[in-house]
Design a protein around this motif. Structure first.
Motif, mmCIF file in Angstrom:
data_model
loop_
_atom_site.group_PDB
_atom_site.id
_atom_site.type_symbol
_atom_site.label_atom_id
_atom_site.label_comp_id
_atom_site.label_asym_id
_atom_site.label_seq_id
_atom_site.Cartn_x
_atom_site.Cartn_y
_atom_site.Cartn_z
ATOM 1 N N ILE A 143 72.328 63.209 6.706
ATOM 2 C CA ILE A 143 71.178 63.688 6.701
ATOM 3 C C ILE A 143 70.113 62.826 7.630
ATOM 4 O O ILE A 143 70.445 61.378 7.818
ATOM 5 C CB ILE A 143 70.704 63.114 5.065
ATOM 6 C CG1 ILE A 143 71.404 64.266 4.213
ATOM 7 C CG2 ILE A 143 69.148 63.261 4.878
ATOM 8 C CD1 ILE A 143 70.998 63.850 2.943
ATOM 9 N N SER A 145 66.798 61.738 8.135
ATOM 10 C CA SER A 145 65.557 61.819 7.571
ATOM 11 C C SER A 145 64.380 61.941 8.513
ATOM 12 O O SER A 145 63.332 62.692 8.282
ATOM 13 C CB SER A 145 65.407 60.683 6.735
ATOM 14 O OG SER A 145 66.310 60.584 5.849
ATOM 15 N N LYS A 148 64.384 65.629 9.868
ATOM 16 C CA LYS A 148 64.269 66.464 8.588
ATOM 17 C C LYS A 148 65.343 67.635 8.883
ATOM 18 O O LYS A 148 65.050 68.748 8.632
ATOM 19 C CB LYS A 148 62.926 67.367 8.351
ATOM 20 C CG LYS A 148 61.721 66.502 8.829
ATOM 21 C CD LYS A 148 61.491 65.370 7.749
ATOM 22 C CE LYS A 148 60.109 64.537 7.852
ATOM 23 N NZ LYS A 148 59.742 64.077 8.892
ATOM 24 N N VAL A 166 62.231 65.449 2.917
ATOM 25 C CA VAL A 166 62.351 64.091 2.388
ATOM 26 C C VAL A 166 61.358 63.333 1.501
ATOM 27 O O VAL A 166 60.206 64.048 1.807
ATOM 28 C CB VAL A 166 63.142 63.353 3.497
ATOM 29 C CG1 VAL A 166 64.153 64.099 4.211
ATOM 30 C CG2 VAL A 166 61.708 63.226 4.815
ATOM 31 N N THR A 172 61.423 56.705 1.369
ATOM 32 C CA THR A 172 62.659 57.023 2.099
ATOM 33 C C THR A 172 63.630 55.917 1.795
ATOM 34 O O THR A 172 63.286 54.803 1.543
ATOM 35 C CB THR A 172 61.990 57.067 3.399
ATOM 36 O OG1 THR A 172 61.431 55.880 3.985
ATOM 37 C CG2 THR A 172 61.185 58.119 4.035
ATOM 38 N N TYR A 225 68.832 60.214 -7.110
ATOM 39 C CA TYR A 225 68.585 61.128 -6.071
ATOM 40 C C TYR A 225 69.525 62.158 -6.115
ATOM 41 O O TYR A 225 70.843 61.958 -6.462
ATOM 42 C CB TYR A 225 68.752 60.273 -4.675
ATOM 43 C CG TYR A 225 67.894 58.938 -4.444
ATOM 44 C CD1 TYR A 225 66.398 59.269 -4.707
ATOM 45 C CD2 TYR A 225 68.272 57.795 -4.058
ATOM 46 C CE1 TYR A 225 65.642 57.952 -4.278
ATOM 47 C CE2 TYR A 225 67.436 56.635 -3.877
ATOM 48 C CZ TYR A 225 66.218 56.742 -4.131
ATOM 49 O OH TYR A 225 65.329 55.775 -3.928
ATOM 50 N N ASN A 239 57.435 65.436 4.521
ATOM 51 C CA ASN A 239 57.673 64.065 3.765
ATOM 52 C C ASN A 239 56.740 64.410 2.455
ATOM 53 O O ASN A 239 55.655 63.941 2.401
ATOM 54 C CB ASN A 239 56.979 62.871 4.345
ATOM 55 C CG ASN A 239 57.901 62.646 5.790
ATOM 56 O OD1 ASN A 239 57.549 63.166 6.774
ATOM 57 N ND2 ASN A 239 58.900 61.606 5.708
ATOM 58 N N SER A 241 58.884 64.489 -1.161
ATOM 59 C CA SER A 241 59.470 64.173 -2.309
ATOM 60 C C SER A 241 59.272 62.763 -2.795
ATOM 61 O O SER A 241 58.914 61.856 -2.074
ATOM 62 C CB SER A 241 61.009 64.654 -2.080
ATOM 63 O OG SER A 241 61.557 63.689 -1.554
ATOM 64 N N ILE A 245 66.434 65.001 -1.727
ATOM 65 C CA ILE A 245 66.555 65.776 -0.298
ATOM 66 C C ILE A 245 66.348 67.208 -0.940
ATOM 67 O O ILE A 245 67.064 67.735 -1.675
ATOM 68 C CB ILE A 245 67.760 65.576 0.317
ATOM 69 C CG1 ILE A 245 68.132 64.182 0.527
ATOM 70 C CG2 ILE A 245 67.963 66.465 1.647
ATOM 71 C CD1 ILE A 245 67.153 63.443 1.534
ATOM 72 N N VAL A 267 73.143 59.100 4.600
ATOM 73 C CA VAL A 267 71.527 59.175 4.823
ATOM 74 C C VAL A 267 70.972 58.166 5.793
ATOM 75 O O VAL A 267 71.236 56.936 5.801
ATOM 76 C CB VAL A 267 70.942 58.969 3.440
ATOM 77 C CG1 VAL A 267 69.456 59.213 3.495
ATOM 78 C CG2 VAL A 267 71.564 59.985 2.576
#
Length: 268
Positions: A143, A145, A148, A166, A172, A225, A239, A241, A245, A267
């Protein structure tokens, strides 16, 4: 005989003339105007403003008066005159930018400011097979971040790339997890920390199209998560959440069918 005839004529023709005069509606004439533009017609005609010409003014009045005074020699001419009248009224209303339906609120432009979310998905976040130069083994989920993207490594320098949403600033995270559980149309129970921030959220929501977790969920270790779908696909590439993910439902179903419990998730 002469008296009788006079009375007869007065009692017949004069009487009927008086009756017709009493039954005929009075039409006031505007000084200096012809019979085709009677003020009475303008005042007695239905107000055309509700059809979208609230402030068209004398032009509509003249159009109504002219159509009412136009001779009609049959149903076809009357119907044609009505159509021409309404076309003229709508043409007048359409060319007046300040004319709107009576009492209708003004149309407002959408406000864009802080917190505005783009409602269209950038094509770059659509699923695609791409080159991949990382050292991870095939089957690993990586991932990215900051950009994205979620990569499912295929081996041979290739990977499947998915667009994701994300965590917001402050939510994050980075690390290595494994998929500990998979669920189709999962239920959602917001954790206590989220309820403290958002007391308006439901305490529990059954799985389904309206559920924020979407069509599939893959739980990461013992943490809170998840990699899951969403009922807000326009948030992909954002961005948005609380650390999970997000993926589009079609993409999360595709990924769900390709991975298994125990899959490594990196991640960054």
């Amino acid at each position: 005989m002469f008296v009788f005839d006079r009375r007869r004529r007065r009692g017949s023709a004069g009487h009927h003339r008086d009756r017709r005069a009493r039954s005929r509606p009075a039409l006031s004439r505007r000084p200096g105007r012809g019979a085709g533009a009677r003020a009475g017609l303008c005042r007695s005609a239905p107000d055309p403003r509700p059809i979208g010409a609230a402030s068209a003014g004398p032009r509509l009045c003249r159009a109504v008066a002219g159509a009412a005074a136009a001779p009609g020699d049959g149903a076809r001419r009357a119907a044609g005159g009505s159509r021409r009248l309404w076309r003229r009224l709508h043409r007048i209303a359409r060319h007046r930018p300040d004319a709107g339906a009576a009492g209708a609120p003004a149309r407002r432009r959408p406000r864009r400011g802080r917190g505005h979310v783009q409602r269209q998905i950038d094509p770059v976040f659509l699923r695609a097979e791409v080159d991949y130069a990382g050292a991870e083994r095939a089957g690993t989920i990586v991932i990215d971040s900051s950009n994205k993207f979620l990569y499912l490594v295929q081996g041979g320098g290739r990977a499947l790339r998915y667009g994701i949403g994300v965590g917001r600033p402050g939510f994050t995270w980075a690390g290595v997890k494994t998929i500990s559980r998979k669920a189709e149309w999962p239920d959602w129970t917001p954790p206590g920390e989220m309820l403290a921030r958002r007391p308006d959220l439901p305490r529990h929501m059954d799985g389904g199209p309206a559920n924020p977790l979407g069509a599939r969920a893959m739980y990461l270790g013992s943490s809170l998560y998840r990699i899951h779908g969403t009922n807000e696909p326009y948030t992909i590439g954002q961005n948005v959440s609380s650390g999970c993910i997000r993926m589009m439902n079609d993409d999360v179903v595709d990924l769900y069918d390709r991975v298994h419990v125990g899959t490594k998730v990196v991640v960054r």
